[in-house]
Design an enzyme around this catalytic site. Structure first.
Site, mmCIF file in Angstrom:
data_model
loop_
_atom_site.group_PDB
_atom_site.id
_atom_site.type_symbol
_atom_site.label_atom_id
_atom_site.label_comp_id
_atom_site.label_asym_id
_atom_site.label_seq_id
_atom_site.Cartn_x
_atom_site.Cartn_y
_atom_site.Cartn_z
ATOM 1 N N SER A 99 0.691 -1.197 0.056
ATOM 2 C CA SER A 99 0.105 -0.089 -0.077
ATOM 3 C C SER A 99 0.961 1.187 -0.140
ATOM 4 O O SER A 99 1.393 1.367 1.085
ATOM 5 C CB SER A 99 -0.918 0.103 1.159
ATOM 6 O OG SER A 99 -2.008 -1.218 1.010
ATOM 7 N N LYS A 174 -7.118 2.083 -2.842
ATOM 8 C CA LYS A 174 -6.828 1.276 -1.488
ATOM 9 C C LYS A 174 -6.874 2.576 -0.413
ATOM 10 O O LYS A 174 -7.125 2.434 0.650
ATOM 11 C CB LYS A 174 -5.429 0.773 -1.331
ATOM 12 C CG LYS A 174 -4.725 0.185 -0.235
ATOM 13 C CD LYS A 174 -5.691 -0.584 0.588
ATOM 14 C CE LYS A 174 -5.266 -1.233 1.935
ATOM 15 N NZ LYS A 174 -3.964 -1.934 2.012
ATOM 16 N N LYS A 242 0.399 5.665 8.167
ATOM 17 C CA LYS A 242 1.088 5.932 6.709
ATOM 18 C C LYS A 242 -0.049 6.069 5.739
ATOM 19 O O LYS A 242 -0.083 6.756 4.835
ATOM 20 C CB LYS A 242 2.156 4.824 6.530
ATOM 21 C CG LYS A 242 2.765 5.025 4.889
ATOM 22 C CD LYS A 242 1.957 3.963 3.896
ATOM 23 C CE LYS A 242 1.879 2.482 4.687
ATOM 24 N NZ LYS A 242 1.383 1.503 3.456
#
Length: 296
Positions: A99, A174, A242
């Site tokens: 990701s 995502k 993140k």
């Protein structure tokens, strides 16, 4: 001898290890590399082959799959003389399931094209349980022909597999996924504290809530975490921090306002700053408890 493509797998963490093992179970020959010897030993015990370097892992691979924490790690393993692009054979398919930022995926695809390597960005959702059970949702960016070639591999890893558009599209979807999950966990955490402070039986309350419109995959997967205060990492706060940075930056770039997402991003950052970054993202409950006066 198997006619299935030979696979190199780079990154054998919480997600990568069970995913690579599911490919082995499906009959694929998997050669893996990661930095931790015990994870290489685990791969070998499952029937895979441990490599001593990225170059060794990818040299004979038809498909290279990467599953590492963030953009800097993807760049570190992809580029440079010891990286994937310099050592993979021409015509290989690189599937990055990490990701990362959409731009990193776009840049990687451009760089790989010059080396004769095709690329798909294919981040996943479903957490450790989804990886183990091979029921992940896989959101893919790239060319249709490459997606079609990779589809049997994806079928061994997940249940919902969708080509979302060109390079970077998988990462954009995502990012949206991580926004929804974080907000959902935060809402569940607030409900848990509200219910407990009100003296309601939490198990009963969560059962009935999950049977109605308030129900969700998040609540199904994380209910026991909330009930037992079990925050063993399936997906760490550090990683969700993140990801919230990715979605807030990407949204700013396209002019999309994320007022609730921005607040939850700050709550995730706050929890991390309090030393809980290594816990599962369901530990957002701890932050709500602190705000509500509980000692945690």
């Amino acid at each position: 001898m198997s006619n299935l493509p030979k696979i190199a797998w780079i990154g054998l963490g919480i997600m990568g290890s069970p995913m690579s093992e599911n490919l082995i179970k499906a009959g694929y020959q998997v050669t893996g590399f990661t930095l931790e010897q015990e994870k290489l030993d685990r791969l070998a015990a499952a029937g895979g082959t441990a490599a001593s370097s990225i170059a060794e892992a990818v040299r004979d691979a038809d498909v290279v799959i990467t599953m590492v924490p963030a953009s800097p790690q993807v760049e570190a393993i992809a580029y440079g003389p010891d990286g994937i692009l310099e050592n993979a054979k021409s015509g290989a398919l690189l599937i990055d399931m990490s990701s990362i930022t959409p731009q990193t995926s776009v840049d990687l695809a451009k760089a790989a094209k010059g080396k004769g390597v095709r690329v798909l960005d294919a981040p996943v959702s479903g957490g450790e349980a989804g990886a183990i059970e091979a029921v992940l949702s896989i959101m893919v960016g790239g060319e249709q022909a490459d997606f079609d070639e990779a589809k049997p591999i994806f079928d061994a890893l997940g249940k919902t597999i969708v080509l979302c558009g060109p390079h970077g599209s998988g990462q954009t979807v995502k990012a949206a996924n991580q926004l929804i999950v974080a907000v959902n966990i935060q809402a569940c955490a607030e409900a848990v504290v509200f219910l407990e402070k009100s003296g309601v039986n939490l198990q009963a309350a969560l059962d009935v809530l999950n049977g109605g419109l308030a129900g969700s995959t998040v609540l199904t997967r994380k209910k026991d975490n909330f009930l037992n205060r079990d925050f063993k990492p399936g997906f760490r706060i550090d990683l969700h921090h993140k990801d919230m940075g990715i979605v807030t930056d990407a949204a700013r770039n396209v002019g999309a306002a994320l007022p609730v997402g921005a607040v939850v991003a700050q709550l995730v950052a706050s929890l991390r700053a309090q030393g809980d970054g290594g816990l599962d993202h369901s530990a957002l409950l701890r932050a709500v408890e602190r705000l509500s006066g509980a000692q945690v």
